[in-house]
Design an enzyme around this catalytic site. Structure first.
Site, PDB file in Angstrom:
ATOM      1  N   LYS A   1      48.613  43.876  55.463  1.00 49.73           N
ATOM      2  CA  LYS A   1      47.684  43.565  54.197  1.00 49.73           C
ATOM      3  C   LYS A   1      48.764  43.519  53.096  1.00 49.73           C
ATOM      4  O   LYS A   1      49.236  44.583  52.679  1.00 49.73           O
ATOM      5  CB  LYS A   1      46.651  44.935  53.896  1.00 49.73           C
ATOM      6  CG  LYS A   1      45.533  43.966  52.629  1.00 49.73           C
ATOM      7  CD  LYS A   1      43.787  44.494  52.906  1.00 49.73           C
ATOM      8  CE  LYS A   1      43.337  45.115  51.673  1.00 49.73           C
ATOM      9  NZ  LYS A   1      42.335  46.106  52.006  1.00 49.73           N
TER      10      LYS A   1
HETATM   11  C1  E4P Z   1      40.133  44.615  49.626  1.00 52.27           C
HETATM   12  O1  E4P Z   1      41.319  44.669  49.760  1.00 52.27           O
HETATM   13  C2  E4P Z   1      39.804  46.244  49.326  1.00 52.27           C
HETATM   14  O2  E4P Z   1      40.622  47.046  50.202  1.00 52.27           O
HETATM   15  C3  E4P Z   1      38.537  46.389  49.174  1.00 52.27           C
HETATM   16  O3  E4P Z   1      37.722  45.362  49.218  1.00 52.27           O
HETATM   17  C4  E4P Z   1      38.212  46.556  47.240  1.00 52.27           C
HETATM   18  O4  E4P Z   1      36.826  46.585  47.424  1.00 52.27           O
HETATM   19  P1  E4P Z   1      36.084  46.968  45.557  1.00 52.27           P
HETATM   20  O5  E4P Z   1      36.504  46.430  44.625  1.00 52.27           O
HETATM   21  O6  E4P Z   1      35.090  47.387  45.331  1.00 52.27           O
HETATM   22  O7  E4P Z   1      37.774  48.232  44.906  1.00 52.27           O
END
Ligand code: E4P
Length: 190
Positions: free
Chosen positions: A84
């Site tokens: 990621k």
């Molecule tokens: C995305 O890459 C994150 O892991 C996550 O989905 C973000 O969620 P949030 O906006 O509730 O922190």
């Protein structure tokens, strides 16, 4: 339609794994910090728990060269890992290099259709649209997903839209119908 859990909690993942509806998990540095211990060992535990699932693991290095080296190291942990990477201009070369070396990439922090288009051109596997955060800023995440899906389909790009930052069942429902290929959500929503 792929469904992922947005967590690194092994107890929760174990209970969902038995249901057969989960295609993997997406993690972020906050999840791994909450889990405690050695993050690399924890990732290997998650991979073992879901042998047929994909596990997204985020880089933490900010320098692009260090980020590339870290991404390669993470990818080598297990064949089912998707690296990621935040959608920031400074990482575009890193993303391009990873895709060129056939390393699956999940680009996160995508807030607009045009950012998503650039990521589709780079050939990433997943484009994470941050639904909750887009809606928090009074923009329209459903429209963002619909428009990006139309561009992906009309250009025959291989990338998949991964709706993330899901905070309500309504957002899950709307993202699914808007054309997301996959959704990741907290266990309480699933
Ligand atoms: C995305 O890459 C994150 O892991 C996550 O989905 C973000 O969620 P949030 O906006 O509730 O922190």
């Amino acid at each position: 339609m792929k469904l992922f859990l947005d967590t690194a909690d092994t107890n929760i993942i174990q209970s969902f794994a038995q249901l057969g509806v989960v295609d993997g998990v997406t993690t972020n540095p906050t999840h791994l910090s909450k889990a405690g211990g050695d993050p690399l060992k924890h990732i290997q535990t998650l991979c073992a728990m879901l042998p047929n699932g994909q596990i997204s693991v985020q880089i933490t290095e900010s320098d692009p060269a260090a980020a590339y080296a870290q991404a390669r190291k993470i990818a080598e942990l297990h064949k089912n890992i998707v690296v990621k990477v935040p959608c920031h201009e400074k990482y575009y070369t890193t993303i391009h290099q990873l895709v060129t070396h056939h390393i699956p990439v999940n680009v996160t922090l995508v807030f607009t259709t045009l950012q998503g288009l650039l990521m589709a051109k780079l050939g990433v596997q997943y484009i994470s649209i941050l639904v909750g955060r887009i809606d928090d800023s009074s923009n329209d995440s459903t429209r963002t997903i619909q428009d990006l899906r139309a561009l992906i389909d009309s250009n025959n790009y291989k990338s998949m839209i991964l709706a993330s930052s899901i905070r309500t069942v309504g957002q899950f429902h709307d993202a699914m119908l808007a054309g997301a290929h996959a959704i990741t959500m907290p266990p309480e929503i699933l």
